[in-house]
Design a protein around this motif. Structure first.
Motif, PDB file in Angstrom:
ATOM      1  N   PRO A 136      16.719 -46.630  38.727  1.00 39.18           N
ATOM      2  CA  PRO A 136      17.594 -46.645  39.906  1.00 39.18           C
ATOM      3  C   PRO A 136      17.138 -47.687  40.915  1.00 39.18           C
ATOM      4  N   LEU A 137      18.091 -48.238  41.632  1.00 41.79           N
ATOM      5  CA  LEU A 137      17.758 -49.216  42.655  1.00 41.79           C
ATOM      6  C   LEU A 137      17.043 -48.556  43.823  1.00 41.79           C
ATOM      7  N   VAL A 138      17.496 -47.344  44.195  1.00 42.14           N
ATOM      8  CA  VAL A 138      16.959 -46.675  45.382  1.00 42.14           C
ATOM      9  C   VAL A 138      16.586 -45.236  45.027  1.00 42.14           C
ATOM     10  N   SER A 139      15.398 -44.834  45.460  1.00 39.96           N
ATOM     11  CA  SER A 139      14.983 -43.433  45.357  1.00 39.96           C
ATOM     12  C   SER A 139      14.847 -42.882  46.770  1.00 39.96           C
ATOM     13  N   ILE A 140      15.445 -41.742  47.030  1.00 42.32           N
ATOM     14  CA  ILE A 140      15.335 -41.069  48.325  1.00 42.32           C
ATOM     15  C   ILE A 140      14.416 -39.861  48.140  1.00 42.32           C
ATOM     16  N   ILE A 141      13.338 -39.809  48.901  1.00 36.81           N
ATOM     17  CA  ILE A 141      12.388 -38.699  48.813  1.00 36.81           C
ATOM     18  C   ILE A 141      12.432 -37.911  50.114  1.00 36.81           C
ATOM     19  N   SER A 142      12.540 -36.590  49.981  1.00 36.76           N
ATOM     20  CA  SER A 142      12.552 -35.750  51.177  1.00 36.76           C
ATOM     21  C   SER A 142      11.828 -34.441  50.888  1.00 36.76           C
ATOM     22  N   PRO A 143      10.735 -34.150  51.605  1.00 38.56           N
ATOM     23  CA  PRO A 143      10.091 -32.834  51.468  1.00 38.56           C
ATOM     24  C   PRO A 143      10.993 -31.756  52.061  1.00 38.56           C
ATOM     25  N   VAL A 144      11.007 -30.596  51.426  1.00 31.86           N
ATOM     26  CA  VAL A 144      11.885 -29.497  51.855  1.00 31.86           C
ATOM     27  C   VAL A 144      11.031 -28.310  52.265  1.00 31.86           C
ATOM     28  N   TYR A 145      11.212 -27.884  53.513  1.00 33.97           N
ATOM     29  CA  TYR A 145      10.520 -26.683  53.987  1.00 33.97           C
ATOM     30  C   TYR A 145      11.323 -26.080  55.138  1.00 33.97           C
ATOM     31  N   CYS A 146      11.790 -24.871  54.948  1.00 32.15           N
ATOM     32  CA  CYS A 146      12.548 -24.130  55.974  1.00 32.15           C
ATOM     33  C   CYS A 146      13.773 -24.893  56.466  1.00 32.15           C
ATOM     34  N   CYS A 147      14.462 -25.581  55.565  1.00 25.00           N
ATOM     35  CA  CYS A 147      15.675 -26.313  55.947  1.00 25.00           C
ATOM     36  C   CYS A 147      16.757 -26.145  54.885  1.00 25.00           C
ATOM     37  N   ALA A 148      16.851 -24.958  54.300  1.00 25.38           N
ATOM     38  CA  ALA A 148      17.828 -24.738  53.237  1.00 25.38           C
ATOM     39  C   ALA A 148      19.250 -25.034  53.694  1.00 25.38           C
ATOM     40  N   GLY A 149      19.550 -24.714  54.946  1.00 29.36           N
ATOM     41  CA  GLY A 149      20.896 -24.918  55.454  1.00 29.36           C
ATOM     42  C   GLY A 149      21.308 -26.366  55.615  1.00 29.36           C
ATOM     43  N   CYS A 150      20.363 -27.295  55.520  1.00 32.01           N
ATOM     44  CA  CYS A 150      20.661 -28.721  55.697  1.00 32.01           C
ATOM     45  C   CYS A 150      20.886 -29.450  54.379  1.00 32.01           C
ATOM     46  N   LEU A 151      20.497 -28.848  53.265  1.00 30.20           N
ATOM     47  CA  LEU A 151      20.381 -29.597  52.017  1.00 30.20           C
ATOM     48  C   LEU A 151      21.710 -30.130  51.502  1.00 30.20           C
ATOM     49  N   ARG A 152      22.759 -29.327  51.544  1.00 29.93           N
ATOM     50  CA  ARG A 152      24.061 -29.804  51.057  1.00 29.93           C
ATOM     51  C   ARG A 152      24.560 -30.977  51.896  1.00 29.93           C
ATOM     52  N   GLU A 153      24.464 -30.842  53.210  1.00 31.89           N
ATOM     53  CA  GLU A 153      24.906 -31.930  54.086  1.00 31.89           C
ATOM     54  C   GLU A 153      24.029 -33.164  53.906  1.00 31.89           C
ATOM     55  N   LEU A 154      22.739 -32.963  53.735  1.00 30.24           N
ATOM     56  CA  LEU A 154      21.822 -34.089  53.538  1.00 30.24           C
ATOM     57  C   LEU A 154      22.227 -34.908  52.317  1.00 30.24           C
ATOM     58  N   CYS A 155      22.447 -34.248  51.196  1.00 28.83           N
ATOM     59  CA  CYS A 155      22.811 -34.963  49.969  1.00 28.83           C
ATOM     60  C   CYS A 155      24.174 -35.641  50.099  1.00 28.83           C
ATOM     61  N   ALA A 156      25.112 -34.963  50.739  1.00 30.55           N
ATOM     62  CA  ALA A 156      26.450 -35.540  50.905  1.00 30.55           C
ATOM     63  C   ALA A 156      26.399 -36.796  51.770  1.00 30.55           C
ATOM     64  N   ARG A 157      25.644 -36.752  52.849  1.00 25.76           N
ATOM     65  CA  ARG A 157      25.557 -37.908  53.739  1.00 25.76           C
ATOM     66  C   ARG A 157      24.792 -39.058  53.099  1.00 25.76           C
ATOM     67  N   ILE A 158      23.767 -38.743  52.313  1.00 19.61           N
ATOM     68  CA  ILE A 158      23.055 -39.806  51.601  1.00 19.61           C
ATOM     69  C   ILE A 158      23.988 -40.490  50.605  1.00 19.61           C
ATOM     70  N   ALA A 159      24.749 -39.696  49.852  1.00 19.59           N
ATOM     71  CA  ALA A 159      25.681 -40.254  48.871  1.00 19.59           C
ATOM     72  C   ALA A 159      26.731 -41.141  49.546  1.00 19.59           C
ATOM     73  N   ALA A 160      27.258 -40.678  50.673  1.00 21.59           N
ATOM     74  CA  ALA A 160      28.262 -41.464  51.390  1.00 21.59           C
ATOM     75  C   ALA A 160      27.672 -42.760  51.923  1.00 21.59           C
ATOM     76  N   THR A 161      26.428 -42.715  52.368  1.00 21.85           N
ATOM     77  CA  THR A 161      25.778 -43.910  52.913  1.00 21.85           C
ATOM     78  C   THR A 161      25.495 -44.933  51.824  1.00 21.85           C
ATOM     79  N   LEU A 162      25.075 -44.468  50.646  1.00 14.45           N
ATOM     80  CA  LEU A 162      24.687 -45.380  49.578  1.00 14.45           C
ATOM     81  C   LEU A 162      25.876 -45.878  48.756  1.00 14.45           C
TER      82      LEU A 162
END
Length: 316
Positions: free
Chosen positions: A6-32
């Motif tokens: 892959p051209l780009v790898s996005i790394i994000s540690p996850v801790y106590c932020c379950a409610g953000c994960l769907r939005e995080l992935c959606a916004r990353i996909a839209a940005t890339l």
């Protein structure tokens, strides 16, 4: 890198932020999307106590470009980043928090600056931090102390958020610090580094797990791992007390020769004894901390343990 990487790898540690994960992935996909379809999102569950892993399983099932690691216990943010770096395959690697304070929309600009300026690392510099005043104050104090004791010049307005070249990530992966601090490790490499002003958002959900106690502990771990300045300060303190003792003795001899003899008071003697004992115990404590770090290093234990992996063939 191979053509399949892959051209780009996005790394994000996850801790106590379950409610953000769907939005995080959606916004990353839209940005890339305008940049490349050839990317991977690598989310590292640092033994989050909420339902984060369940949501990660759902996301990974929907899109093979979303990958996840579940660590066996909570190893800490920087160890989680190290786990992600060990499995990332991108030509460029982005490190960001999962709480959406690091805006995914800034990734494209960071990538553009890194590629056009031939930088190995571009950190996002938070223009207007949306943290509370208490966190901003302790953060400035933390970095001021850290800069003084380590000799590194790290801006409190930058953290882990940034984009990093494959060459730099390969160097980081070869480093074996027991207490990794990702930004300091990046700067230690001496590779070409820059910053870019980025917008900073308020935390989308929950509260930061970094309280004052954890910040102090993190600062101690980083200082002991990246600098011997406390040992040099202890040596200077010992020299200073030796000079003070010689000066006091000299004054005593002079007063004795001048006939001005006074019986030393009980309070001054006890105070001196307690002061010197405290200084010696402090010095021994600092030396003991360094010995403890050596003890931890020679064990050779892994920096993290991956319990489960999704959409990753061979996690590091």
């Amino acid at each position: 890198m191979s053509a399949a990487s892959p051209l780009v790898s996005i790394i994000s540690p996850v801790y106590c932020c379950a409610g953000c994960l769907r939005e995080l992935c959606a916004r990353i996909a839209a940005t890339l999307a305008p940049v490349t379809e050839n990317y991977e999102i690598l989310l590292v569950d640092d033994a989050s106590p909420d339902e984060a892993w369940m949501i990660l399983q759902e996301l990974c099932a929907r899109d093979s470009r979303i990958k996840a690691l579940k660590l066996s216990r909570n190893f800490g943010q920087h160890h989680a980043i190290a786990a992600g770096l060990g499995s990332a395959r991108g030509d460029w690697v982005v490190v960001m928090d999962c709480d959406l304070q690091d805006r995914p929309e800034e990734i494209a600009a960071l990538l553009e600056k890194a590629r056009s300026g031939n930088f190995d690392a571009v950190f996002g510099k938070r223009v207007l931090r949306k943290d509370g005043w208490g966190k901003r104050l302790t953060s400035r104090a933390f970095f001021a102390l850290l800069n003084y004791l380590t000799g590194a010049q790290h801006d409190s307005e930058t953290a882990n958020f940034g984009v990093f070249s494959r060459a730099l990530v390969d160097v980081i992966n070869r480093m074996s610090e027991q207490s990794p601090c990702f930004p300091l490790m990046v700067k230690w490499t001496g590779m070409k580094i820059s910053t870019l002003a980025v917008n900073h958002e308020s935390r989308a959900i929950g509260q930061s797990s970094y309280n004052l106690r954890k910040r102090v502990r993190l600062a101690i771990d980083i200082v002991l791992s990246y600098s011997d300045k406390p040992l040099r300060l202890v040596a200077k303190l010992g020299i200073g007390f030796a000079i003070l003792a010689i000066a006091i003795a000299g004054v005593g001899v002079y007063r004795y020769a001048a006939g001005d003899i006074q019986v030393a008071g009980y309070t001054s003697i006890i105070a001196s004894m307690w002061l010197l004992a405290g200084v010696m115990l402090f010095c021994l404590g600092v030396i003991g901390l360094y010995v403890g770090r050596i003890f931890e290093s020679v064990k050779g234990r892994p920096h993290y343990i991956v319990r489960e992996a999704l959409n990753i063939d061979r996690p590091s």
